[in-house]
Design a protein around this motif. Structure first.
Motif, PDB file in Angstrom:
ATOM      1  N   VAL A 177       0.092   0.405  -3.510  1.00  0.00           N
ATOM      2  CA  VAL A 177      -0.099  -1.033  -3.708  1.00  0.00           C
ATOM      3  C   VAL A 177      -0.290  -1.738  -2.361  1.00  0.00           C
ATOM      4  O   VAL A 177      -1.185  -2.574  -2.200  1.00  0.00           O
ATOM      5  CB  VAL A 177       1.095  -1.630  -4.489  1.00  0.00           C
ATOM      6  CG1 VAL A 177       1.074  -3.154  -4.444  1.00  0.00           C
ATOM      7  CG2 VAL A 177       1.073  -1.144  -5.934  1.00  0.00           C
TER       8      VAL A 177
ATOM      9  N   VAL B 143      -3.672  -3.804  -1.200  1.00  0.00           N
ATOM     10  CA  VAL B 143      -3.687  -5.203  -0.763  1.00  0.00           C
ATOM     11  C   VAL B 143      -4.309  -5.314   0.626  1.00  0.00           C
ATOM     12  O   VAL B 143      -5.133  -6.202   0.890  1.00  0.00           O
ATOM     13  CB  VAL B 143      -2.262  -5.796  -0.781  1.00  0.00           C
ATOM     14  CG1 VAL B 143      -2.231  -7.152  -0.074  1.00  0.00           C
ATOM     15  CG2 VAL B 143      -1.770  -5.940  -2.219  1.00  0.00           C
TER      16      VAL B 143
ATOM     17  N   THR C 202      -5.952  -2.562  -7.017  1.00  0.00           N
ATOM     18  CA  THR C 202      -5.174  -3.575  -6.308  1.00  0.00           C
ATOM     19  C   THR C 202      -6.056  -4.356  -5.345  1.00  0.00           C
ATOM     20  O   THR C 202      -5.948  -5.593  -5.242  1.00  0.00           O
ATOM     21  CB  THR C 202      -4.007  -2.921  -5.554  1.00  0.00           C
ATOM     22  OG1 THR C 202      -3.141  -2.270  -6.484  1.00  0.00           O
ATOM     23  CG2 THR C 202      -3.213  -3.952  -4.773  1.00  0.00           C
TER      24      THR C 202
ATOM     25  N   CYS D 293       1.418  -7.965  -3.115  1.00  0.00           N
ATOM     26  CA  CYS D 293       2.070  -6.706  -3.500  1.00  0.00           C
ATOM     27  C   CYS D 293       3.129  -6.942  -4.581  1.00  0.00           C
ATOM     28  O   CYS D 293       3.217  -6.191  -5.560  1.00  0.00           O
ATOM     29  CB  CYS D 293       2.739  -6.059  -2.290  1.00  0.00           C
ATOM     30  SG  CYS D 293       1.635  -5.449  -1.012  1.00  0.00           S
TER      31      CYS D 293
ATOM     32  N   TYR E 174      -7.983  -6.868  -7.181  1.00  0.00           N
ATOM     33  CA  TYR E 174      -7.148  -8.023  -7.527  1.00  0.00           C
ATOM     34  C   TYR E 174      -7.151  -9.043  -6.388  1.00  0.00           C
ATOM     35  O   TYR E 174      -7.367 -10.243  -6.607  1.00  0.00           O
ATOM     36  CB  TYR E 174      -5.729  -7.561  -7.839  1.00  0.00           C
ATOM     37  CG  TYR E 174      -4.703  -8.664  -7.824  1.00  0.00           C
ATOM     38  CD1 TYR E 174      -4.835  -9.771  -8.660  1.00  0.00           C
ATOM     39  CD2 TYR E 174      -3.608  -8.610  -6.966  1.00  0.00           C
ATOM     40  CE1 TYR E 174      -3.897 -10.792  -8.642  1.00  0.00           C
ATOM     41  CE2 TYR E 174      -2.672  -9.635  -6.940  1.00  0.00           C
ATOM     42  CZ  TYR E 174      -2.821 -10.717  -7.779  1.00  0.00           C
ATOM     43  OH  TYR E 174      -1.901 -11.730  -7.748  1.00  0.00           O
TER      44      TYR E 174
ATOM     45  N   LEU F 204      -3.673  -7.252 -13.115  1.00  0.00           N
ATOM     46  CA  LEU F 204      -4.784  -6.312 -12.950  1.00  0.00           C
ATOM     47  C   LEU F 204      -5.323  -5.946 -14.327  1.00  0.00           C
ATOM     48  O   LEU F 204      -4.955  -4.921 -14.888  1.00  0.00           O
ATOM     49  CB  LEU F 204      -4.305  -5.036 -12.234  1.00  0.00           C
ATOM     50  CG  LEU F 204      -3.799  -5.185 -10.795  1.00  0.00           C
ATOM     51  CD1 LEU F 204      -3.290  -3.850 -10.289  1.00  0.00           C
ATOM     52  CD2 LEU F 204      -4.896  -5.693  -9.891  1.00  0.00           C
TER      53      LEU F 204
ATOM     54  N   ILE G 177       2.388  -7.195  -8.219  1.00  0.00           N
ATOM     55  CA  ILE G 177       2.027  -5.952  -8.894  1.00  0.00           C
ATOM     56  C   ILE G 177       3.238  -5.041  -9.061  1.00  0.00           C
ATOM     57  O   ILE G 177       3.485  -4.505 -10.130  1.00  0.00           O
ATOM     58  CB  ILE G 177       0.918  -5.235  -8.107  1.00  0.00           C
ATOM     59  CG1 ILE G 177      -0.338  -6.109  -8.088  1.00  0.00           C
ATOM     60  CG2 ILE G 177       0.616  -3.854  -8.694  1.00  0.00           C
ATOM     61  CD1 ILE G 177      -1.364  -5.672  -7.090  1.00  0.00           C
TER      62      ILE G 177
END
Length: 355
Positions: free
Chosen positions: A114, A118, A76, A138, A79, A180, A141
């Protein structure tokens, strides 16, 4: 110079009686991420494809992957970084995860991961995003704003996903595999993932009566979100939806009042949208929800499934041990063992502190 910081993200309980996919509470059981970025450890960190050495303790330690391209937290973070022009972690990055949140039990373990990811990406990249903007990442995802918002913002919250315009995205749901992408054998593809639209989710934080505490009774088996959603019908009757909406309107204010009203709260925490359908996944659920009441147990205010279950959330002002013991005893009749925790709302939500 080495740089150290700590990210703490609370567990969460979602749905809260009639508030299916709407209400959530951040709880003071914290996923903790300790981060150390030390250039002296550069050679060690190069053992990982993205320069991040992971270690892990706590719930799920035997099953959580420690490769940064597979672990949900670091994946995450990547990402967020790659949306903003950063491909890998700084050389010498070490991340230690301490997780007391049981996996797959309805206490928001994946949501906490998550949120932590982030916040990790934002902190490492130095982007300085607001919590509201981090919430957008967030929700790209994990599309359950009740858990995610409670973990990020803290306290007792109501939330929803905004209907996005065609200019923002042609689809409301974007697959995790696209947001992702799976790692390509340690080879960076150079692809830039889709950046989140602004304000995907909207929320409000309600007041909370400080006399009310949360008892989480946690059975020793997991229920996946996919499995629990799979037992729900594709449509609900108007009668059942009205039943829930009426109680939802009352509950969000009833939990703010001091002293709390047990009869009002208990009735307002009834549900006909998800709990009746999940009884096949959780042994003894109907009996537990129907038999543990303010009349049978002093101090009890209300009882419901936490998230998708199997954890039971009981709200109470006193008599915590007796309430928990009764629910554990009823699970034992189904040959299910449990642990329990007495928790309070995590009012601040997720936080980052420098060491």
């Amino acid at each position: 110079m080495p740089r150290e910081f700590v990210i703490k993200v609370p567990a969460s309980s979602a749905n809260i009686g009639p508030g299916f996919d709407v209400l959530g509470i951040g709880l003071n059981l914290y996923l903790e991420i300790s981060v150390n970025i030390d250039p002296a450890l550069a050679e060690t960190s190069k053992q990982d494809p993205t320069n991040c050495i992971l270690s892990y303790e706590g719930e799920g330690a035997d099953e959580v992957p420690l490769n940064s391209e597979h672990n949900l937290i670091t994946r995450t973070a990547l990402y967020v970084l790659r949306c903003n022009g950063v491909r890998v972690f700084p050389e010498g990055t070490q991340v230690h995860v301490n997780n007391p949140i049981p996996l797959g039990r309805g206490l928001g373990s994946s949501g906490a991961a998550v949120v932590a990811g982030v916040m990790l990406g934002d902190k490492i990249g130095g982007f300085g995003f607001s919590k509201q903007r981090m919430l957008d990442y967030c929700l790209m995802i994990e599309r359950h704003p009740d858990n995610i918002t409670a973990a990020m913002m803290g306290g007792f919250v109501g939330s929803y996903l905004r209907e996005l315009s065609a200019l923002e995205t042609e689809r409301k749901e974007i697959p995790l595999s696209e947001v992702l992408p799976e790692p390509a054998g340690g080879v960076d593809t150079g692809l830039v993932p889709p950046e989140p639209p602004v304000d995907i989710g909207r929320h409000i934080k309600y007041d909370w009566c400080k006399d009310i505490h949360c008892i989480a009774i946690i059975p020793n088996f997991e229920v996946s979100t996919a499995e629990s959603r799979g037992v729900l019908p594709s449509a609900f009757t108007a009668k059942d939806m009205i039943f829930n909406l009426q109680r939802l309107a009352v509950l969000t204010t009833a939990l703010t009042r001091s002293p709390p009203d047990p009869e009002l709260i208990y009735a307002a925490m009834q549900d006909k949208v998800h709990q009746p359908y999940r009884k096949t996944l959780i042994p003894g659920l109907p009996e537990i929800l129907a038999s543990v009441t303010p009349q049978t147990h002093k101090g009890l205010l209300g009882i419901c499934l936490s998230g998708a279950g199997p954890t039971i959330l009981a709200l109470a002002t006193e008599n915590f041990d007796a309430i928990a013991s009764e629910i554990i005893k009823r699970f034992a009749k189904e040959n299910v063992t449990c642990q329990w925790k007495l928790l309070d709302p995590a009012y601040e939500g997720a936080i980052v502190t420098e060491k």
